[in-house]
Design a protein around this motif. Structure first.
Motif, PDB file in Angstrom:
ATOM      1  N   GLU A  22      29.607  17.514  22.616  1.00  0.00           N
ATOM      2  CA  GLU A  22      29.626  16.954  23.834  1.00  0.00           C
ATOM      3  C   GLU A  22      31.058  15.733  23.873  1.00  0.00           C
ATOM      4  OE1 GLU A  22      27.194  14.791  27.323  1.00  0.00           O
ATOM      5  OE2 GLU A  22      26.215  16.583  26.235  1.00  0.00           O
ATOM      6  N   ASP A  23      31.921  16.331  24.752  1.00  0.00           N
ATOM      7  CA  ASP A  23      32.917  15.069  24.938  1.00  0.00           C
ATOM      8  C   ASP A  23      32.441  13.798  25.966  1.00  0.00           C
ATOM      9  OD1 ASP A  23      34.596  16.526  23.153  1.00  0.00           O
ATOM     10  OD2 ASP A  23      35.549  17.705  24.941  1.00  0.00           O
ATOM     11  N   PRO A  24      33.132  12.795  25.692  1.00  0.00           N
ATOM     12  CA  PRO A  24      32.831  11.589  26.572  1.00  0.00           C
ATOM     13  C   PRO A  24      33.166  12.173  27.935  1.00  0.00           C
ATOM     14  CG  PRO A  24      33.839  10.809  24.527  1.00  0.00           C
ATOM     15  CD  PRO A  24      33.948  12.398  24.768  1.00  0.00           C
ATOM     16  N   GLY A  25      32.671  11.324  29.170  1.00  0.00           N
ATOM     17  CA  GLY A  25      32.826  11.794  30.400  1.00  0.00           C
ATOM     18  C   GLY A  25      33.984  10.891  30.967  1.00  0.00           C
ATOM     19  N   GLU A  26      34.864  10.522  30.295  1.00  0.00           N
ATOM     20  CA  GLU A  26      35.826   9.717  30.875  1.00  0.00           C
ATOM     21  C   GLU A  26      37.181  10.471  30.845  1.00  0.00           C
ATOM     22  OE1 GLU A  26      34.501   8.008  27.991  1.00  0.00           O
ATOM     23  OE2 GLU A  26      33.226   6.958  29.071  1.00  0.00           O
ATOM     24  N   LEU A  83      29.019  22.451  25.412  1.00  0.00           N
ATOM     25  CA  LEU A  83      28.958  23.965  25.035  1.00  0.00           C
ATOM     26  C   LEU A  83      28.636  24.498  26.532  1.00  0.00           C
ATOM     27  CD1 LEU A  83      28.923  26.184  23.199  1.00  0.00           C
ATOM     28  CD2 LEU A  83      26.617  25.914  22.507  1.00  0.00           C
ATOM     29  N   ILE A  84      27.658  24.250  27.172  1.00  0.00           N
ATOM     30  CA  ILE A  84      27.170  24.742  28.520  1.00  0.00           C
ATOM     31  C   ILE A  84      27.245  23.957  29.836  1.00  0.00           C
ATOM     32  CG2 ILE A  84      26.541  27.040  27.616  1.00  0.00           C
ATOM     33  CD1 ILE A  84      23.731  25.930  27.489  1.00  0.00           C
ATOM     34  N   PHE A  85      26.631  22.767  29.459  1.00  0.00           N
ATOM     35  CA  PHE A  85      26.442  21.918  30.577  1.00  0.00           C
ATOM     36  C   PHE A  85      27.303  20.934  31.576  1.00  0.00           C
ATOM     37  CE2 PHE A  85      22.190  22.859  28.382  1.00  0.00           C
ATOM     38  CZ  PHE A  85      21.522  23.746  29.280  1.00  0.00           C
ATOM     39  N   LYS A  86      28.354  20.866  30.830  1.00  0.00           N
ATOM     40  CA  LYS A  86      29.271  19.802  31.198  1.00  0.00           C
ATOM     41  C   LYS A  86      30.560  20.011  31.342  1.00  0.00           C
ATOM     42  CE  LYS A  86      30.037  14.953  29.695  1.00  0.00           C
ATOM     43  NZ  LYS A  86      29.899  13.814  28.668  1.00  0.00           N
ATOM     44  N   SER A  87      31.446  19.592  32.510  1.00  0.00           N
ATOM     45  CA  SER A  87      32.809  19.983  32.645  1.00  0.00           C
ATOM     46  C   SER A  87      33.550  18.941  33.274  1.00  0.00           C
ATOM     47  CB  SER A  87      33.055  21.357  33.354  1.00  0.00           C
ATOM     48  OG  SER A  87      32.667  21.013  34.643  1.00  0.00           O
ATOM     49  N   TYR A 108      44.745  13.990  44.000  1.00  0.00           N
ATOM     50  CA  TYR A 108      43.985  14.547  42.888  1.00  0.00           C
ATOM     51  C   TYR A 108      42.987  13.564  42.214  1.00  0.00           C
ATOM     52  CZ  TYR A 108      47.702  17.635  43.544  1.00  0.00           C
ATOM     53  OH  TYR A 108      48.612  18.780  43.860  1.00  0.00           O
ATOM     54  N   LEU A 109      41.610  14.029  42.266  1.00  0.00           N
ATOM     55  CA  LEU A 109      40.489  13.386  41.684  1.00  0.00           C
ATOM     56  C   LEU A 109      39.992  13.995  40.527  1.00  0.00           C
ATOM     57  CD1 LEU A 109      38.073  11.293  41.861  1.00  0.00           C
ATOM     58  CD2 LEU A 109      36.857  13.046  43.488  1.00  0.00           C
ATOM     59  N   THR A 110      39.984  13.414  39.424  1.00  0.00           N
ATOM     60  CA  THR A 110      39.180  13.814  38.171  1.00  0.00           C
ATOM     61  C   THR A 110      37.830  13.361  37.816  1.00  0.00           C
ATOM     62  OG1 THR A 110      39.533  14.741  35.819  1.00  0.00           O
ATOM     63  CG2 THR A 110      40.537  12.493  36.562  1.00  0.00           C
ATOM     64  N   TYR A 111      36.862  14.096  37.514  1.00  0.00           N
ATOM     65  CA  TYR A 111      35.376  13.618  37.315  1.00  0.00           C
ATOM     66  C   TYR A 111      34.867  14.540  36.304  1.00  0.00           C
ATOM     67  CZ  TYR A 111      33.786  16.879  40.559  1.00  0.00           C
ATOM     68  OH  TYR A 111      33.586  18.172  41.280  1.00  0.00           O
ATOM     69  N   THR A 112      33.631  14.145  35.614  1.00  0.00           N
ATOM     70  CA  THR A 112      32.956  14.910  34.897  1.00  0.00           C
ATOM     71  C   THR A 112      31.611  15.128  35.696  1.00  0.00           C
ATOM     72  OG1 THR A 112      34.034  14.151  32.849  1.00  0.00           O
ATOM     73  CG2 THR A 112      32.002  15.208  32.312  1.00  0.00           C
ATOM     74  N   ASP A 113      31.163  16.488  35.556  1.00  0.00           N
ATOM     75  CA  ASP A 113      29.915  16.567  36.156  1.00  0.00           C
ATOM     76  C   ASP A 113      28.905  17.520  35.025  1.00  0.00           C
ATOM     77  OD1 ASP A 113      30.723  19.294  36.002  1.00  0.00           O
ATOM     78  OD2 ASP A 113      30.321  19.700  38.166  1.00  0.00           O
ATOM     79  N   GLU A 158      22.984  15.735  35.628  1.00  0.00           N
ATOM     80  CA  GLU A 158      23.161  14.746  36.073  1.00  0.00           C
ATOM     81  C   GLU A 158      24.791  14.358  35.567  1.00  0.00           C
ATOM     82  OE1 GLU A 158      22.331  10.096  34.274  1.00  0.00           O
ATOM     83  OE2 GLU A 158      20.888  11.709  34.190  1.00  0.00           O
ATOM     84  N   GLY A 159      25.580  14.193  36.701  1.00  0.00           N
ATOM     85  CA  GLY A 159      27.092  13.901  36.625  1.00  0.00           C
ATOM     86  C   GLY A 159      27.367  12.483  36.067  1.00  0.00           C
TER      87      GLY A 159
END
Length: 151
Positions: A71-75, A107-111, A127-132, A136-137
């Motif tokens: 799982e990659d960090p959400g930044e 793998l499946i839950f985060k993008s 343009y807005l980038t974020y991780t969801d 829980e995003g």
């Protein structure tokens, strides 16, 4: 059955843009598997020719990263620029907000996603980038603005 295949085909055709990897730098050594790294990628807005977004994000290495289950960090960070002429007559018809890029961060839950907004009053593409996540995003985000029609 035909409807299911047709829906699947349409969903594949409606996939947001793909990114080109520009380069990466390692930031954490791993004894086994690839190091953790920060990756810089670029993608062209699929609906606004003349705009390219550069976006950076962390990619987890190690054994899990090597086999694609980390799982990659959400930044993430984003910078979008006008790199060619923009057809201003098409901007009023843009969907706003509209997802223009998505990449899995687990793998499946985060993008990680990039969503474009059109601010007609100020004549700007945002343009807005974020991780969801499904459950829980994260409120961590980054924003870039491309002014349109300024001389």
């Amino acid at each position: 059955m035909r409807r299911v295949l047709f829906a699947l085909l349409l969903s594949v055709l409606a996939v947001p843009a793909f990114a080109d990897e520009i380069g990466s730098v390692g930031y954490r050594f791993k004894w086994i598997g690839p190091n953790d790294k920060i990756v810089v990628e670029a993608f062209d807005d699929p609906d606004v020719p003349g705009v390219t977004c550069y976006f950076s994000h962390a990619r987890t290495g190690g054994i899990k990263g090597a086999i694609g289950v980390a799982e990659d960090p959400g930044e993430a960070s984003i910078a979008c620029r006008q790199v060619g002429p923009i057809d201003e007559s098409k901007l009023a018809r843009l969907k706003s907000p509209h997802e223009v890029f998505s990449e899995r961060a687990s793998l499946i839950f985060k993008s990680t996603q990039v969503v474009r907004f059109w601010d007609a009053k100020r004549r700007a593409l945002i343009y807005l980038t974020y991780t969801d996540r499904i459950f829980e995003g994260s409120p961590r985000n980054s924003l870039s603005v491309v002014p349109v029609g300024l001389h």
